[in-house]
Design an enzyme around this catalytic site. Structure first.
Site, PDB file in Angstrom:
ATOM      1  N   SER A  66     -13.472 -12.148  37.682  1.00 50.65           N
ATOM      2  CA  SER A  66     -13.090 -10.843  38.210  1.00 50.65           C
ATOM      3  C   SER A  66     -14.236  -9.831  38.230  1.00 50.65           C
ATOM      4  O   SER A  66     -15.227 -10.039  38.900  1.00 50.65           O
ATOM      5  CB  SER A  66     -11.902 -10.323  37.403  1.00 50.65           C
ATOM      6  OG  SER A  66     -11.397  -9.155  37.962  1.00 50.65           O
ATOM      7  N   ASP A 280     -12.676 -10.130  42.184  1.00 56.46           N
ATOM      8  CA  ASP A 280     -11.831 -11.211  42.720  1.00 56.46           C
ATOM      9  C   ASP A 280     -10.701 -10.663  43.585  1.00 56.46           C
ATOM     10  O   ASP A 280      -9.748 -11.367  43.902  1.00 56.46           O
ATOM     11  CB  ASP A 280     -11.301 -12.118  41.607  1.00 56.46           C
ATOM     12  CG  ASP A 280     -10.379 -11.386  40.636  1.00 56.46           C
ATOM     13  OD1 ASP A 280     -10.422 -10.141  40.584  1.00 56.46           O
ATOM     14  OD2 ASP A 280      -9.614 -12.069  39.917  1.00 56.46           O
ATOM     15  N   ASP A 282      -8.231  -8.444  43.154  1.00 60.82           N
ATOM     16  CA  ASP A 282      -6.841  -8.206  42.741  1.00 60.82           C
ATOM     17  C   ASP A 282      -6.626  -6.759  42.285  1.00 60.82           C
ATOM     18  O   ASP A 282      -5.556  -6.411  41.805  1.00 60.82           O
ATOM     19  CB  ASP A 282      -6.354  -9.215  41.686  1.00 60.82           C
ATOM     20  CG  ASP A 282      -7.112  -9.135  40.367  1.00 60.82           C
ATOM     21  OD1 ASP A 282      -8.052  -8.322  40.247  1.00 60.82           O
ATOM     22  OD2 ASP A 282      -6.759  -9.905  39.448  1.00 60.82           O
ATOM     23  N   ARG A 500      -3.974   3.256  20.145  1.00 59.57           N
ATOM     24  CA  ARG A 500      -3.520   1.854  20.090  1.00 59.57           C
ATOM     25  C   ARG A 500      -4.709   0.954  19.750  1.00 59.57           C
ATOM     26  O   ARG A 500      -5.840   1.242  20.132  1.00 59.57           O
ATOM     27  CB  ARG A 500      -2.886   1.415  21.413  1.00 59.57           C
ATOM     28  CG  ARG A 500      -3.704   1.676  22.640  1.00 59.57           C
ATOM     29  CD  ARG A 500      -3.004   1.228  23.911  1.00 59.57           C
ATOM     30  NE  ARG A 500      -2.931  -0.223  24.004  1.00 59.57           N
ATOM     31  CZ  ARG A 500      -3.876  -0.980  24.558  1.00 59.57           C
ATOM     32  NH1 ARG A 500      -4.986  -0.437  25.044  1.00 59.57           N
ATOM     33  NH2 ARG A 500      -3.748  -2.283  24.612  1.00 59.57           N
ATOM     34  N   GLY A 503      -7.131  -5.023  22.024  1.00 56.35           N
ATOM     35  CA  GLY A 503      -6.648  -6.401  21.951  1.00 56.35           C
ATOM     36  C   GLY A 503      -7.750  -7.377  21.581  1.00 56.35           C
ATOM     37  O   GLY A 503      -7.488  -8.533  21.251  1.00 56.35           O
ATOM     38  N   THR A 504      -9.001  -6.929  21.648  1.00 54.00           N
ATOM     39  CA  THR A 504     -10.112  -7.876  21.527  1.00 54.00           C
ATOM     40  C   THR A 504     -11.111  -7.583  20.413  1.00 54.00           C
ATOM     41  O   THR A 504     -11.781  -8.476  19.936  1.00 54.00           O
ATOM     42  CB  THR A 504     -10.898  -7.921  22.856  1.00 54.00           C
ATOM     43  OG1 THR A 504     -11.166  -6.582  23.264  1.00 54.00           O
ATOM     44  CG2 THR A 504     -10.093  -8.618  23.942  1.00 54.00           C
ATOM     45  N   ARG A 509      -8.286   2.569  20.338  1.00 53.25           N
ATOM     46  CA  ARG A 509      -8.469   3.360  21.551  1.00 53.25           C
ATOM     47  C   ARG A 509      -7.641   4.640  21.452  1.00 53.25           C
ATOM     48  O   ARG A 509      -6.464   4.599  21.109  1.00 53.25           O
ATOM     49  CB  ARG A 509      -8.059   2.548  22.773  1.00 53.25           C
ATOM     50  CG  ARG A 509      -8.875   1.274  22.917  1.00 53.25           C
ATOM     51  CD  ARG A 509      -8.580   0.545  24.218  1.00 53.25           C
ATOM     52  NE  ARG A 509      -9.228  -0.764  24.249  1.00 53.25           N
ATOM     53  CZ  ARG A 509     -10.517  -0.952  24.518  1.00 53.25           C
ATOM     54  NH1 ARG A 509     -11.292   0.094  24.779  1.00 53.25           N
ATOM     55  NH2 ARG A 509     -11.034  -2.166  24.525  1.00 53.25           N
TER      56      ARG A 509
END
Length: 546
Positions: A66, A280, A282, A500, A503-504, A509
């Protein structure tokens, strides 16, 4: 069965795993430097074949990273209806990817046993790739994986991610969704777009013009291919078409959104409509510069507002009682939520961050519109909604206005790729809506004014100390954090803030918005201090922005 595994053993030696390398299948599938992905691709070919056998359907495998830099690559699996692969299989993907070379067969047999895979069942896998230099070699590794387990594959070659999702859906609906070819995709979308455009009264050539930044990626190639199908109903000037620039380098939707400026290589005159795809294709964002030369970005929230307003008006004209909702995350600008709920009287549902949560929530309504602020999104129509619209469009005894609205709705359904966010499809839909409404990009932008906002990151020793609820809008732990945020928010007008965990990585954040940019900046800083103090911040205290 043994003979099949012998082939896997043999082939897997050609695609060996670097010892000790551990990768995680996330929202975007696997993504990392292309040099580290050969074994992953081979194994995803194996996994897609097993998934095809269990679902008795065609599965897709897309080779892309992406909006990542050119030297990266990645892979995503596509489930039978063109949706993202199910969570259980994401876990299998991670297990299979990380099994050391000598444990691969055991890991494979484990999945076969857990899912009771019938190994004699036929398997079919569709494979697509983006324009990265590494994609040809890596997609071949996927094809090797499919054939090692005796599966059949179809190599679509260079396609956008949403095109591959579309092909999988067409194939598994026996052509009801459309024809599973790139040509079929252009025909369906462009014919619907042309029919919609016929409803735009006296559109000048000037109004039909759009500047597109193709991010030097696959989207540029596919826009070129599609142009002849548009029959001059849309005049596209294509920039960053991949002929010289580097993929995603100083261009593309992500660059434009983060930098808040036009991509390199694009001269924009005041009031001219422009959009950028990501690598990509999207995701899409729109933008323009005004007569003062000020840059204005129209992100996913603005897109969702335009589309849902258009659909709501058509439903009213058609006299259809269908429930329409816009699904957002906590990152959606407060102004958009306020406009949708209070002016448009559209239901707004908030979900956790991540496309799969948005997609899932959108399925609960007759019509569900979802867009992330980054420009990734689409519209979902329930089967019942599609049938009602179809019946109305085919009803010969209808009065003009109702008939027109029903036909517009029918063509709108056909221009939309419901499987996944699709920059090309979204572009055609937005262009048709602006033409039908006779709206300039400036008028679209003026529907509401975004509240100034600021996003910050705070490094913490362990992101798991933060736990959230209410679609990530409130912090449950650590103790006292939410109370601190509530107190800080009360100091400012039209203010809102939430935190929050990433995720990684071990960061938290922080998002803040308020009536002025200074207030938003101050609030974001004060909230990040509270996070730093209460959630185990590391490094120096966050510094004020001013």
């Amino acid at each position: 069965l043994m003979s099949e595994f012998q082939e896997v053993s043999k082939q897997s030696g050609v695609h060996p795993k670097p010892a000790g390398l551990v990768l995680q299948y996330g929202t975007a599938g696997f993504r990392t430097n292309a040099k580290l992905l050969d074994h992953i691709m081979f194994r995803m070919g194996l996994l897609a074949t097993l998934r095809s056998k269990t679902t008795k359907a065609t599965i897709g495998v897309m080779v892309t990273a992406s909006h990542n830099p050119e030297e990266d690559n990645g892979v995503k699996l596509v489930d039978p209806m063109g949706e993202m692969v199910s969570p259980t299989w994401e876990v299998y993907a991670t297990q299979l990817a990380n099994a050391e070379q000598e444990d691969l067969l055991a890991a494979l047999k484990d999945i076969i046993e857990k899912e009771a895979v019938n190994m004699s069942q036929e398997a079919k896998v569709f494979v697509g790739k983006d324009t990265r230099g590494s994609s040809a070699r890596l997609s071949q590794a996927v094809l090797d994986g499919v054939s090692a387990l005796g599966g059949h594959s179809k190599d679509y070659g260079l396609v956008t991610t949403p095109q591959l999702h579309y092909m999988v859906c067409c194939q598994n609906t026996q052509g009801k969704y459309g024809e599973a070819t790139v040509e079929g995709y252009y025909k369906k979308l462009c014919q619907a777009f042309i029919k919609l455009s016929k409803n735009a009264s006296n559109c000048t050539d000037d109004q039909k013009h759009l500047s597109v930044d193709g991010a030097n990626g696959i989207g540029a190639l596919k826009v070129r291919e599609m142009e002849s199908h548009l029959k001059k109903e849309l005049h596209i000037s294509l920039f960053n078409d991949g002929s010289e620039g580097k993929l995603n380098h100083q261009c593309g939707a992500d660059f434009v959104k983060v930098q808040q400026k036009p991509p390199t290589g694009m001269e924009i005159s005041p009031g001219e409509r422009c959009c950028s795809f990501d690598g990509d294709a999207d995701r899409i964002v729109y933008y323009y510069s005004d007569s003062e030369g000020t840059f204005h970005l129209l992100d996913g929230d603005k897109v969702a507002t335009l589309i849902s307003t258009f659909l709501k008006e058509l439903l009213t004209s058609a006299g259809l009682d269908l429930k329409i909702a816009v699904v957002q995350t906590a990152y959606a600008n407060g102004s958009s939520t306020n406009y949708l709920e209070n002016t448009m009287k559209v239901t707004v549902r908030c979900t956790k961050t991540g496309v799969k949560h948005l997609h899932h929530a959108a399925q609960e309504f007759d019509i569900g519109v979802y867009f992330e602020a980054n420009g990734h999104g689409t519209v979902l129509f329930s089967k019942a909604a599609e049938e009602k619209i179809q019946q109305l469009a085919e009803n010969s005894s209808l009065i003009d206005e109702k008939k027109r609205a029903a036909l517009l709705l029918q063509n709108t359904i056909n221009v939309i790729n419901q499987t996944v966010g699709d920059a090309i499809s979204d572009m055609l839909l937005i262009e048709a809506i602006l033409a039908i409404k006779g709206m300039t990009i400036h008028q679209w932008d003026a529907i509401y004014t975004d509240l100034p906002n600021r996003q910050l990151k705070v490094k913490v020793s362990d992101r798991r100390v933060i736990d959230t609820t209410d679609a990530e809008r409130r912090a449950v732990s650590p103790a006292g954090l939410q109370e601190a945020i509530d107190t800080l928010v009360k100091k400012y007008r039209k203010a809102r803030s939430f935190v929050r965990p990433s995720g990684t990585e071990d960061v938290v954040r922080v998002y803040a918005e308020a009536e002025t940019q200074d207030s938003a900046d101050d609030l974001a800083h004060e909230v990040s201090l509270a996070v730093y103090r209460l959630a185990g911040g590391v490094g120096g205290e966050p510094k004020p922005l001013h």
